[in-house]
Scaffold this motif. Structure first.
Motif, PDB file in Angstrom:
ATOM      1  N   ALA A 189      -6.094   5.856   3.455  1.00  0.00           N
ATOM      2  CA  ALA A 189      -5.211   5.041   4.292  1.00  0.00           C
ATOM      3  C   ALA A 189      -3.802   5.617   4.334  1.00  0.00           C
ATOM      4  O   ALA A 189      -3.182   5.706   5.409  1.00  0.00           O
ATOM      5  N   LEU A 190      -3.276   6.016   3.179  1.00  0.00           N
ATOM      6  CA  LEU A 190      -1.924   6.577   3.146  1.00  0.00           C
ATOM      7  C   LEU A 190      -1.867   7.937   3.837  1.00  0.00           C
ATOM      8  O   LEU A 190      -0.870   8.262   4.502  1.00  0.00           O
ATOM      9  N   LEU A 191      -2.915   8.723   3.683  1.00  0.00           N
ATOM     10  CA  LEU A 191      -2.948  10.032   4.344  1.00  0.00           C
ATOM     11  C   LEU A 191      -2.955   9.870   5.863  1.00  0.00           C
ATOM     12  O   LEU A 191      -2.303  10.644   6.584  1.00  0.00           O
ATOM     13  N   ALA A 192      -3.658   8.864   6.361  1.00  0.00           N
ATOM     14  CA  ALA A 192      -3.640   8.599   7.798  1.00  0.00           C
ATOM     15  C   ALA A 192      -2.243   8.227   8.265  1.00  0.00           C
ATOM     16  O   ALA A 192      -1.787   8.655   9.338  1.00  0.00           O
ATOM     17  N   GLY A 193      -1.534   7.426   7.457  1.00  0.00           N
ATOM     18  CA  GLY A 193      -0.160   7.090   7.816  1.00  0.00           C
ATOM     19  C   GLY A 193       0.761   8.296   7.791  1.00  0.00           C
ATOM     20  O   GLY A 193       1.633   8.451   8.652  1.00  0.00           O
ATOM     21  N   LEU A 194       0.569   9.169   6.810  1.00  0.00           N
ATOM     22  CA  LEU A 194       1.404  10.372   6.721  1.00  0.00           C
ATOM     23  C   LEU A 194       1.185  11.302   7.912  1.00  0.00           C
ATOM     24  O   LEU A 194       2.121  11.935   8.401  1.00  0.00           O
ATOM     25  N   GLN A 195      -0.042  11.395   8.361  1.00  0.00           N
ATOM     26  CA  GLN A 195      -0.339  12.303   9.464  1.00  0.00           C
ATOM     27  C   GLN A 195       0.223  11.807  10.791  1.00  0.00           C
ATOM     28  O   GLN A 195       0.308  12.580  11.744  1.00  0.00           O
ATOM     29  N   ARG A 225       5.291   2.587   5.438  1.00  0.00           N
ATOM     30  CA  ARG A 225       5.472   1.293   4.768  1.00  0.00           C
ATOM     31  C   ARG A 225       4.497   0.227   5.249  1.00  0.00           C
ATOM     32  O   ARG A 225       3.896  -0.475   4.425  1.00  0.00           O
ATOM     33  N   PRO A 226       4.258   0.049   6.560  1.00  0.00           N
ATOM     34  CA  PRO A 226       3.265  -0.967   6.968  1.00  0.00           C
ATOM     35  C   PRO A 226       1.870  -0.692   6.414  1.00  0.00           C
ATOM     36  O   PRO A 226       1.180  -1.617   5.969  1.00  0.00           O
ATOM     37  N   VAL A 227       1.455   0.581   6.433  1.00  0.00           N
ATOM     38  CA  VAL A 227       0.144   0.928   5.883  1.00  0.00           C
ATOM     39  C   VAL A 227       0.109   0.669   4.384  1.00  0.00           C
ATOM     40  O   VAL A 227      -0.884   0.147   3.851  1.00  0.00           O
ATOM     41  N   ALA A 228       1.183   1.026   3.687  1.00  0.00           N
ATOM     42  CA  ALA A 228       1.231   0.839   2.230  1.00  0.00           C
ATOM     43  C   ALA A 228       1.137  -0.634   1.864  1.00  0.00           C
ATOM     44  O   ALA A 228       0.406  -1.012   0.935  1.00  0.00           O
ATOM     45  N   LEU A 229       1.867  -1.483   2.576  1.00  0.00           N
ATOM     46  CA  LEU A 229       1.821  -2.914   2.282  1.00  0.00           C
ATOM     47  C   LEU A 229       0.439  -3.493   2.567  1.00  0.00           C
ATOM     48  O   LEU A 229      -0.076  -4.309   1.789  1.00  0.00           O
ATOM     49  N   ALA A 230      -0.168  -3.074   3.670  1.00  0.00           N
ATOM     50  CA  ALA A 230      -1.482  -3.605   4.031  1.00  0.00           C
ATOM     51  C   ALA A 230      -2.541  -3.193   3.018  1.00  0.00           C
ATOM     52  O   ALA A 230      -3.318  -4.032   2.540  1.00  0.00           O
ATOM     53  N   ILE A 231      -2.582  -1.917   2.661  1.00  0.00           N
ATOM     54  CA  ILE A 231      -3.629  -1.460   1.743  1.00  0.00           C
ATOM     55  C   ILE A 231      -3.398  -2.007   0.343  1.00  0.00           C
ATOM     56  O   ILE A 231      -4.360  -2.281  -0.385  1.00  0.00           O
ATOM     57  N   THR A 232      -2.140  -2.216  -0.055  1.00  0.00           N
ATOM     58  CA  THR A 232      -1.876  -2.796  -1.369  1.00  0.00           C
ATOM     59  C   THR A 232      -2.348  -4.243  -1.432  1.00  0.00           C
ATOM     60  O   THR A 232      -2.943  -4.670  -2.428  1.00  0.00           O
ATOM     61  N   ALA A 233      -2.074  -5.006  -0.381  1.00  0.00           N
ATOM     62  CA  ALA A 233      -2.531  -6.396  -0.351  1.00  0.00           C
ATOM     63  C   ALA A 233      -4.053  -6.478  -0.383  1.00  0.00           C
ATOM     64  O   ALA A 233      -4.639  -7.285  -1.120  1.00  0.00           O
ATOM     65  N   LEU A 234      -4.707  -5.642   0.405  1.00  0.00           N
ATOM     66  CA  LEU A 234      -6.173  -5.639   0.417  1.00  0.00           C
ATOM     67  C   LEU A 234      -6.730  -5.197  -0.930  1.00  0.00           C
ATOM     68  O   LEU A 234      -7.719  -5.772  -1.417  1.00  0.00           O
ATOM     69  N   ASN A 235      -6.123  -4.185  -1.543  1.00  0.00           N
ATOM     70  CA  ASN A 235      -6.592  -3.728  -2.853  1.00  0.00           C
ATOM     71  C   ASN A 235      -6.479  -4.825  -3.899  1.00  0.00           C
ATOM     72  O   ASN A 235      -7.375  -4.991  -4.735  1.00  0.00           O
ATOM     73  N   PHE A 236      -5.384  -5.565  -3.877  1.00  0.00           N
ATOM     74  CA  PHE A 236      -5.213  -6.646  -4.856  1.00  0.00           C
ATOM     75  C   PHE A 236      -6.305  -7.692  -4.694  1.00  0.00           C
ATOM     76  O   PHE A 236      -6.876  -8.170  -5.679  1.00  0.00           O
ATOM     77  N   ILE A 237      -6.615  -8.025  -3.448  1.00  0.00           N
ATOM     78  CA  ILE A 237      -7.664  -9.022  -3.202  1.00  0.00           C
ATOM     79  C   ILE A 237      -9.021  -8.488  -3.637  1.00  0.00           C
ATOM     80  O   ILE A 237      -9.803  -9.181  -4.298  1.00  0.00           O
ATOM     81  N   TRP A 238      -9.328  -7.249  -3.263  1.00  0.00           N
ATOM     82  CA  TRP A 238     -10.609  -6.654  -3.648  1.00  0.00           C
ATOM     83  C   TRP A 238     -10.732  -6.570  -5.165  1.00  0.00           C
ATOM     84  O   TRP A 238     -11.788  -6.869  -5.729  1.00  0.00           O
ATOM     85  N   ASN A 239      -9.672  -6.157  -5.830  1.00  0.00           N
ATOM     86  CA  ASN A 239      -9.725  -6.017  -7.281  1.00  0.00           C
ATOM     87  C   ASN A 239      -9.849  -7.375  -7.968  1.00  0.00           C
ATOM     88  O   ASN A 239     -10.568  -7.507  -8.967  1.00  0.00           O
ATOM     89  N   PHE A 240      -9.156  -8.371  -7.452  1.00  0.00           N
ATOM     90  CA  PHE A 240      -9.247  -9.704  -8.048  1.00  0.00           C
ATOM     91  C   PHE A 240     -10.665 -10.255  -7.935  1.00  0.00           C
ATOM     92  O   PHE A 240     -11.125 -10.998  -8.815  1.00  0.00           O
ATOM     93  N   ASN A 241     -11.363  -9.900  -6.865  1.00  0.00           N
ATOM     94  CA  ASN A 241     -12.732 -10.376  -6.652  1.00  0.00           C
ATOM     95  C   ASN A 241     -13.786  -9.435  -7.225  1.00  0.00           C
ATOM     96  O   ASN A 241     -14.965  -9.570  -6.909  1.00  0.00           O
ATOM     97  N   SER A 242     -13.390  -8.481  -8.055  1.00  0.00           N
ATOM     98  CA  SER A 242     -14.342  -7.510  -8.605  1.00  0.00           C
ATOM     99  C   SER A 242     -15.413  -8.199  -9.424  1.00  0.00           C
ATOM    100  O   SER A 242     -15.166  -9.202 -10.099  1.00  0.00           O
ATOM    101  N   PHE A 243     -16.596  -7.613  -9.372  1.00  0.00           N
ATOM    102  CA  PHE A 243     -17.712  -8.155 -10.161  1.00  0.00           C
ATOM    103  C   PHE A 243     -18.588  -7.050 -10.731  1.00  0.00           C
ATOM    104  O   PHE A 243     -18.742  -6.917 -11.935  1.00  0.00           O
ATOM    105  N   ALA A 244     -19.174  -6.228  -9.835  1.00  0.00           N
ATOM    106  CA  ALA A 244     -20.227  -5.299 -10.257  1.00  0.00           C
ATOM    107  C   ALA A 244     -19.732  -4.294 -11.281  1.00  0.00           C
ATOM    108  O   ALA A 244     -20.408  -4.038 -12.283  1.00  0.00           O
ATOM    109  N   LEU A 245     -18.554  -3.714 -11.072  1.00  0.00           N
ATOM    110  CA  LEU A 245     -18.065  -2.667 -11.961  1.00  0.00           C
ATOM    111  C   LEU A 245     -17.866  -3.184 -13.374  1.00  0.00           C
ATOM    112  O   LEU A 245     -18.343  -2.585 -14.348  1.00  0.00           O
ATOM    113  N   VAL A 246     -17.181  -4.307 -13.504  1.00  0.00           N
ATOM    114  CA  VAL A 246     -16.922  -4.866 -14.829  1.00  0.00           C
ATOM    115  C   VAL A 246     -18.209  -5.409 -15.449  1.00  0.00           C
ATOM    116  O   VAL A 246     -18.416  -5.321 -16.664  1.00  0.00           O
ATOM    117  N   TYR A 247     -19.080  -5.942 -14.628  1.00  0.00           N
ATOM    118  CA  TYR A 247     -20.351  -6.461 -15.138  1.00  0.00           C
ATOM    119  C   TYR A 247     -21.178  -5.352 -15.776  1.00  0.00           C
ATOM    120  O   TYR A 247     -21.764  -5.540 -16.847  1.00  0.00           O
TER     121      TYR A 247
END
Length: 307
Positions: A189-195, A225-247
């Protein structure tokens, strides 16, 4: 004098426009139907289940208990401890994940030899299923034959330890795996923003005598910055809902030190059969995620108004 052929001003769109609108609904319906069936339907069913005493294996009918499950959940210290661990896990994975992914994206954006190969290798962890990643890292952390402990022994840094079973090392060890597994998607995602950042701006800043840090702060960061904020918010949500990896890695142990909220709800539902109580936990987690999303969207709207 009004012409006889003029269209009357009825305030309604012409028939052709109405037909196009109806046709657009038929085109959107196939995309909306799976969302309604697989997402909205189960969500509404889970919310309804949270207000019942539904249990597995019971012979009596399920009863409506109102907010009793939520009242019990309010005093459940184990759940709130898992909630605290979930926030620590989500923040502990998201922050270093973003920092490392940003550094890697900046590197992969440069004109390097075999850059295409480096970019392909960078997304390998993303292509691996979480269960496979968990099994692989369990082998890495193995107390006797794991490559990590073998390396530490070869370097004379001790006899190794059981990283996933230690009370003080289990959560940090799992966080390392989470960062490794989730970093590729942030990098892409960040590489796409950089390009999409014009190189002319960097060249102009360099000609004005701006160093690397100043160019990043004044040119690169505002662009991504818009890409960074979006992917960070999504990552936090995905990580908070993690299951399989920790299981797979720890199953919530040792002593509940890695028991994330999703794991806690899973145990209540499928180990102890408390479906209604587990559904109430799910509702609380959905509410928290919704609040985080609302805060993110409000921040984005305010940022857009200021710009």
């Amino acid at each position: 004098m009004t012409s006889a052929t003029a269209r009357p001003r009825t305030g309604r769109p012409p028939a052709s426009a109405r037909h196009r609108e109806q046709g657009a609904w038929f085109l959107v319906l196939p995309a909306l139907l799976p969302i309604l069936v697989l997402s909205v339907g189960p969500l509404l069913y889970g919310i309804g289940l949270a207000f019942t005493d539904s249990q597995s294996g019971r012979t009596t009918a399920t009863r409506w208990v109102g907010a009793l499950n939520f009242s019990d959940l309010l005093h459940d210290t184990l759940f709130w401890e898992s909630f605290r661990i979930g926030l620590l896990w989500a923040a502990g994975v998201t922050v270093p994940q973003f920092v490392l992914a940003l550094g890697l994206a900046l590197l992969l954006n440069e004109e390097l030899r075999l850059r295409w190969l480096a970019r392909a290798l960078a997304i390998v962890p993303w292509a691996m299923p979480e269960v496979v990643v968990g099994i692989m890292w369990r082998l890495v952390y193995h107390p006797d034959a794991g490559i990590l402990n073998e390396t530490l022994r070869d370097l004379g840094l001790g006899d190794g330890r059981d990283w996933l079973s230690g009370l003080g090392t289990a959560l940090p060890a799992v966080i390392v795996v989470g960062v490794w597994a989730g970093m590729p998607q942030t990098t892409v995602a960040l590489l796409a923003g950089l390009q999409h950042t014009p190189r002319e701006l960097h060249e102009a800043a360099a000609m004005d005598g701006a160093g690397a840090w100043r160019r990043f702060r004044t040119v690169t960061w505002p662009a991504i910055r818009p890409v960074a904020l979006a992917i960070t918010a999504l990552n936090f949500i995905w990580n908070f809902n993690s299951f399989a990896l920790v299981y797979v890695l720890t199953n919530g142990g040792p002593g509940g030190r890695t028991r994330l909220p999703m794991l806690f709800a899973y145990e209540e539902a499928f180990r102890y059969g408390q479906f209604g109580y587990a559904a109430a936990m799910g509702c609380v987690m959905v509410a928290v995620i919704s609040i985080l999303l609302a805060l993110y969207l409000v921040g984005r709207l305010k940022g857009g108004d200021e710009q």
